[in-house]
Design a protein around this motif. Structure first.
Motif, PDB file in Angstrom:
ATOM      1  N   MET A 155     141.609 -18.091  96.225  1.00  0.00           N
ATOM      2  CA  MET A 155     142.027 -18.313  94.841  1.00  0.00           C
ATOM      3  C   MET A 155     140.786 -18.512  93.956  1.00  0.00           C
ATOM      4  O   MET A 155     139.883 -19.251  94.329  1.00  0.00           O
ATOM      5  N   PRO A 156     140.738 -17.880  92.796  1.00  0.00           N
ATOM      6  CA  PRO A 156     139.552 -17.994  91.941  1.00  0.00           C
ATOM      7  C   PRO A 156     139.302 -19.429  91.469  1.00  0.00           C
ATOM      8  O   PRO A 156     140.235 -20.173  91.195  1.00  0.00           O
ATOM      9  N   THR A 157     138.040 -19.777  91.363  1.00  0.00           N
ATOM     10  CA  THR A 157     137.671 -21.090  90.840  1.00  0.00           C
ATOM     11  C   THR A 157     137.903 -21.116  89.336  1.00  0.00           C
ATOM     12  O   THR A 157     137.421 -20.244  88.604  1.00  0.00           O
ATOM     13  N   ARG A 158     138.642 -22.141  88.883  1.00  0.00           N
ATOM     14  CA  ARG A 158     138.928 -22.273  87.449  1.00  0.00           C
ATOM     15  C   ARG A 158     138.333 -23.538  86.850  1.00  0.00           C
ATOM     16  O   ARG A 158     138.283 -23.679  85.626  1.00  0.00           O
ATOM     17  N   ALA A 159     137.930 -24.480  87.713  1.00  0.00           N
ATOM     18  CA  ALA A 159     137.455 -25.760  87.170  1.00  0.00           C
ATOM     19  C   ALA A 159     136.472 -26.438  88.111  1.00  0.00           C
ATOM     20  O   ALA A 159     136.488 -26.217  89.329  1.00  0.00           O
ATOM     21  N   LEU A 160     135.624 -27.287  87.527  1.00  0.00           N
ATOM     22  CA  LEU A 160     134.684 -28.113  88.277  1.00  0.00           C
ATOM     23  C   LEU A 160     134.866 -29.562  87.833  1.00  0.00           C
ATOM     24  O   LEU A 160     135.046 -29.827  86.642  1.00  0.00           O
ATOM     25  N   VAL A 161     134.799 -30.482  88.799  1.00  0.00           N
ATOM     26  CA  VAL A 161     134.888 -31.909  88.476  1.00  0.00           C
ATOM     27  C   VAL A 161     133.666 -32.603  89.072  1.00  0.00           C
ATOM     28  O   VAL A 161     133.409 -32.492  90.276  1.00  0.00           O
ATOM     29  N   PHE A 162     132.924 -33.316  88.233  1.00  0.00           N
ATOM     30  CA  PHE A 162     131.692 -33.969  88.654  1.00  0.00           C
ATOM     31  C   PHE A 162     131.854 -35.486  88.670  1.00  0.00           C
ATOM     32  O   PHE A 162     132.369 -36.083  87.708  1.00  0.00           O
ATOM     33  N   ASP A 163     131.386 -36.110  89.744  1.00  0.00           N
ATOM     34  CA  ASP A 163     131.144 -37.542  89.723  1.00  0.00           C
ATOM     35  C   ASP A 163     130.019 -37.790  88.706  1.00  0.00           C
ATOM     36  O   ASP A 163     129.261 -36.869  88.381  1.00  0.00           O
ATOM     37  N   PHE A 164     129.921 -39.027  88.224  1.00  0.00           N
ATOM     38  CA  PHE A 164     128.838 -39.298  87.265  1.00  0.00           C
ATOM     39  C   PHE A 164     127.633 -39.961  87.908  1.00  0.00           C
ATOM     40  O   PHE A 164     126.577 -39.356  88.067  1.00  0.00           O
ATOM     41  N   ASP A 165     127.777 -41.240  88.304  1.00  0.00           N
ATOM     42  CA  ASP A 165     126.629 -42.005  88.799  1.00  0.00           C
ATOM     43  C   ASP A 165     126.051 -41.386  90.072  1.00  0.00           C
ATOM     44  O   ASP A 165     126.732 -41.262  91.081  1.00  0.00           O
ATOM     45  N   GLY A 166     124.790 -40.992  89.996  1.00  0.00           N
ATOM     46  CA  GLY A 166     124.114 -40.432  91.162  1.00  0.00           C
ATOM     47  C   GLY A 166     124.282 -38.930  91.307  1.00  0.00           C
ATOM     48  O   GLY A 166     123.530 -38.290  92.023  1.00  0.00           O
ATOM     49  N   THR A 167     125.284 -38.362  90.617  1.00  0.00           N
ATOM     50  CA  THR A 167     125.545 -36.927  90.717  1.00  0.00           C
ATOM     51  C   THR A 167     125.025 -36.208  89.475  1.00  0.00           C
ATOM     52  O   THR A 167     124.097 -35.405  89.564  1.00  0.00           O
ATOM     53  N   LEU A 168     125.604 -36.484  88.324  1.00  0.00           N
ATOM     54  CA  LEU A 168     125.105 -35.873  87.089  1.00  0.00           C
ATOM     55  C   LEU A 168     123.763 -36.468  86.679  1.00  0.00           C
ATOM     56  O   LEU A 168     122.899 -35.775  86.149  1.00  0.00           O
ATOM     57  N   ALA A 169     123.601 -37.764  86.914  1.00  0.00           N
ATOM     58  CA  ALA A 169     122.338 -38.446  86.607  1.00  0.00           C
ATOM     59  C   ALA A 169     122.084 -39.483  87.683  1.00  0.00           C
ATOM     60  O   ALA A 169     123.020 -40.090  88.212  1.00  0.00           O
ATOM     61  N   ASP A 170     120.826 -39.692  88.005  1.00  0.00           N
ATOM     62  CA  ASP A 170     120.494 -40.607  89.111  1.00  0.00           C
ATOM     63  C   ASP A 170     120.482 -42.056  88.634  1.00  0.00           C
ATOM     64  O   ASP A 170     119.494 -42.778  88.799  1.00  0.00           O
TER      65      ASP A 170
END
Length: 215
Positions: free
Chosen positions: A1-16
């Motif tokens: 199935m095609p990827t339609r969305a991404l979900v990111f954790d914040f602390d440590g993932t988007l910024a350290d």
């Protein structure tokens, strides 16, 4: 199935942010003649219990301490350390690529909205996200509630969505909600067990986002 969305954790993932938070706790413990045991930190990292757990541990070592009296100084030190922090290397490229592909984006964090939203603004990445789900309104990880809420907010299914995490607790949360999960550990979490993750990357620069997407 095609990827339609991404979900990111914040602390440590988007910024350290976790490095700054850990440093502030280490300094606070040392101020009271105690060394912070890393196993205690690893037990709560990526959950909503870090602050109460750290204060409780400090109180065990320093009887009679008043955590509430220390909280303002501790918080101020974290913000001082975070002042020059930017997104993790490669994050902005992932977000730009996602938008070019028309993907929906969300943040799912066990931290509060009062913590996450100002940091997203300060880092200059808030406009990328269609939804921000936080632990003050949802059950914290490793419960799957944050990811289920993210799917509902984005209007996508788990099969169409990829999660990005930096802790085993976060991976457990994403997998419990049925998402494919890419672990991108940071310097603090890289020694932990990411056996549950579908993919483990040493950094966001190690592989282009296109290589993770299904079409």
């Amino acid at each position: 199935m095609p990827t339609r969305a991404l979900v990111f954790d914040f602390d440590g993932t988007l910024a350290d942010t976790e490095s700054a938070v850990l440093q502030s706790w280490r300094e606070l413990f040392l101020d009271h003649g105690v060394e912070l045991p890393m196993e205690a930190w690893y037990a709560v990292i990526g959950t909503q219990h870090t602050t109460p757990a750290m204060f409780a541990l400090l109180a065990e070592h320093v009887p009679g301490i008043d955590p509430e009296a220390l909280r303002p100084k501790s918080k101020a030190r974290v913000y001082e350390l975070l002042d020059e922090l930017g997104p993790r290397d490669g994050v902005r490229t992932y977000l730009e690529t996602a938008k070019q592909h028309g993907l929906k984006l969300a943040v799912a964090s066990s931290s509060s909205g009062a913590w996450v939203n100002p940091h997203l603004e300060r880092l200059g990445i808030a406009p990328y996200f269609d939804a921000v789900l936080t632990g003050d309104l949802h059950k914290a990880k490793p419960d799957p509630d944050l990811y289920l809420a993210a799917l509902a907010a984005l209007g996508t299914t788990a099969a169409e969505t990829i999660a990005f995490e930096d802790t085993p607790h976060g991976v457990t949360s994403a997998k419990a909600a049925g998402l494919t999960c890419v672990a991108v550990p940071n310097a603090i979490t890289e020694s932990l067990d990411f056996g549950q993750a579908d993919v483990v990357l040493p950094s966001f620069t190690a592989k282009p986002l296109e290589a993770l997407l299904t079409h």
